[in-house]
Design an enzyme around this catalytic site. Structure first.
Site, PDB file in Angstrom:
ATOM      1  N   GLU A 164       0.819  -1.210   0.000  1.00 45.53           N
ATOM      2  CA  GLU A 164       0.000   0.000   0.000  1.00 45.53           C
ATOM      3  C   GLU A 164       0.852   1.260   0.000  1.00 45.53           C
ATOM      4  OE1 GLU A 164      -3.278   2.729   0.442  1.00 45.53           O
ATOM      5  OE2 GLU A 164      -2.862   0.832  -0.569  1.00 45.53           O
ATOM      6  N   HIS A 193       2.553   1.962  -3.310  1.00 48.34           N
ATOM      7  CA  HIS A 193       1.568   2.548  -4.231  1.00 48.34           C
ATOM      8  C   HIS A 193       1.420   4.047  -3.969  1.00 48.34           C
ATOM      9  CE1 HIS A 193      -1.928   2.958  -6.744  1.00 48.34           C
ATOM     10  NE2 HIS A 193      -2.674   3.326  -5.730  1.00 48.34           N
ATOM     11  N   HIS A 214     -12.005   6.037  -8.078  1.00 51.49           N
ATOM     12  CA  HIS A 214     -10.548   6.204  -7.988  1.00 51.49           C
ATOM     13  C   HIS A 214      -9.857   5.554  -9.189  1.00 51.49           C
ATOM     14  CE1 HIS A 214      -6.700   6.860  -6.124  1.00 51.49           C
ATOM     15  NE2 HIS A 214      -6.444   5.566  -5.977  1.00 51.49           N
ATOM     16  N   HIS A 250     -20.982  -7.231 -16.844  1.00 47.74           N
ATOM     17  CA  HIS A 250     -19.647  -6.957 -17.387  1.00 47.74           C
ATOM     18  C   HIS A 250     -19.293  -7.960 -18.483  1.00 47.74           C
ATOM     19  CE1 HIS A 250     -15.443  -5.904 -17.609  1.00 47.74           C
ATOM     20  NE2 HIS A 250     -15.060  -7.104 -17.197  1.00 47.74           N
ATOM     21  N   HIS A 259      -5.005  -8.688 -16.709  1.00 48.96           N
ATOM     22  CA  HIS A 259      -6.297  -8.252 -17.246  1.00 48.96           C
ATOM     23  C   HIS A 259      -6.526  -6.774 -16.946  1.00 48.96           C
ATOM     24  CE1 HIS A 259     -10.227  -9.076 -18.930  1.00 48.96           C
ATOM     25  NE2 HIS A 259     -10.812  -8.505 -17.888  1.00 48.96           N
TER      26      HIS A 259
END
Length: 369
Positions: free
Chosen positions: A99, A102, A167, A275, A333
């Site tokens: 985290e 990032h 986000h 989706h 992906h």
């Protein structure tokens, strides 16, 4: 104090690409800087997917630091205590580092865009032509500030799906905007005015892709990837039981309904099935459009790239289901979706430029790559 430490860390990270641009670039350092920032933003989006897929979004449950410090090293005692109290919870030393890396990386991207903005305005003051308005990087800087705010809310609102999805979409918007900005600074291939007729079709493709990206983000942030466990049917049925009202109720906590109850499997199936079904629409449209665009020299490379990435996206999407969501394929992906966005943005830019009858930068004025 810890904010200064985090800022210093981000600046040190940003100095690496800034040094590369300064050393490697010839006369057009600004264009190089924009392209490097675009590439690193793509990397950041992929690492953001890795952060989400490893359940590391709450590895440090406060923001912007980690338990009020600039590094998991300094928060070792708090992280160890939280992990001991709940070993299966979201906090561990590994997740905390994922985290925080990032966050460091995202802040470094902000530093690079600040450098772009400052360079553009200095060039304007000195009357040096950059072939683009300084308001472009300024708008990007405002966008990354908003993106940072949603990053904070992602943590403080405990991974609320609508916040996490927004986000992600803001990150993709930043990537697409940087790509368009970089393209404006780069000489176009040979002028082919006839491709201007594909402008509306390319824009429609971008809109369809944006909807699919939003649906994909909604699947990921609701952890609905394995709601359907087979293909081409969903749990053995072409149209399984689904609860769209629950699944697409936006303002709710993770794993809960709008009424505060545990979300049902039928709601997760609705998210996944939507989706998956819309993916066929997007694949068919973009593949058909790319095949037509490949006839033109200036569109051949991005159009071919669209066809390749579409095939890879189908393969990785199917593999996520069949192989039960392996982490490397899931990250691939996510990254493939970002690359596809870049390619479709390039197609839109080139068709728009041909319609206007101009190149992004006059070849004789542009610095060599």
């Amino acid at each position: 104090m810890f904010l200064l430490q985090m800022g210093a860390t981000a600046i040190c990270i940003a100095l690496l690409p800034l040094s590369y641009v300064w050393i490697k670039a010839s006369d057009d350092k600004f264009r190089k800087l924009v392209w490097v920032t675009t590439f690193l933003t793509l990397d950041l989006i992929m690492f953001g997917g890795f952060t989400r897929l490893t359940d590391s979004g709450l590895g440090c449950p406060d923001w912007p630091g980690c338990y009020g410090t600039a590094s998991p090293f300094l928060a070792h005692a708090q992280i160890a205590a939280a992990h001991a109290a709940l070993p299966s919870g979201p906090v561990s030393m590994v997740k905390a580092w994922i985290e925080m890396i990032h966050r460091y990386f995202a802040t470094a991207i902000g530093v690079l865009i600040i450098a772009q903005t400052a360079s553009a305005w200095v060039a304007r003051i000195k009357r040096k032509s950059l072939h683009v308005s300084p308001w472009w990087p300024t708008a990007l800087l405002l966008l990354i500030v908003v993106q940072g705010a949603f990053g904070a809310w992602t943590v403080t609102l405990k991974l609320q799906p609508v916040i996490v999805t927004t986000h992600l979409l803001l990150g993709l918007t930043l990537l697409g905007s940087l790509a368009w900005f970089a393209a404006r600074l780069t000489p176009l291939p040979a002028y082919e005015p006839e491709i201007a007729r594909y402008r509306a079709a390319a824009l429609a493709g971008l809109v369809l892709l944006a909807i699919q990206l939003a649906l994909g983000g909604w699947v990921s942030t609701n952890y609905a990837v394995l709601a359907c466990t087979d293909f081409p049917t969903c749990n053995g049925q072409w149209i399984p039981p689904m609860n769209f009202a629950q699944g697409f109720h936006l303002w709710r906590a993770l794993g809960m309904t709008g009424n505060g109850e545990v979300i049902t499997q039928d709601a997760l199936v609705a998210i996944h099935w939507t989706h998956r079904t819309f993916a066929f629409v997007v694949i068919a449209y973009l593949a058909g459009l790319a095949l037509k665009m490949r006839r033109y020299e200036s569109l051949r490379r991005p159009a071919t790239g669209v066809l390749i990435v579409l095939a890879l996206q189908f393969a990785t999407g199917l593999s996520n289901i069949v192989l039960q969501w392996p982490l490397p394929i899931a990250v691939a992906h996510n990254g493939g979706a970002a690359v596809l966005l870049l390619l479709v943005v390039m197609l839109n830019f080139r068709t728009a430029s041909s319609r206007l009858g101009r190149a992004a930068v006059a070849p004789r004025e542009a610095a060599p790559a």
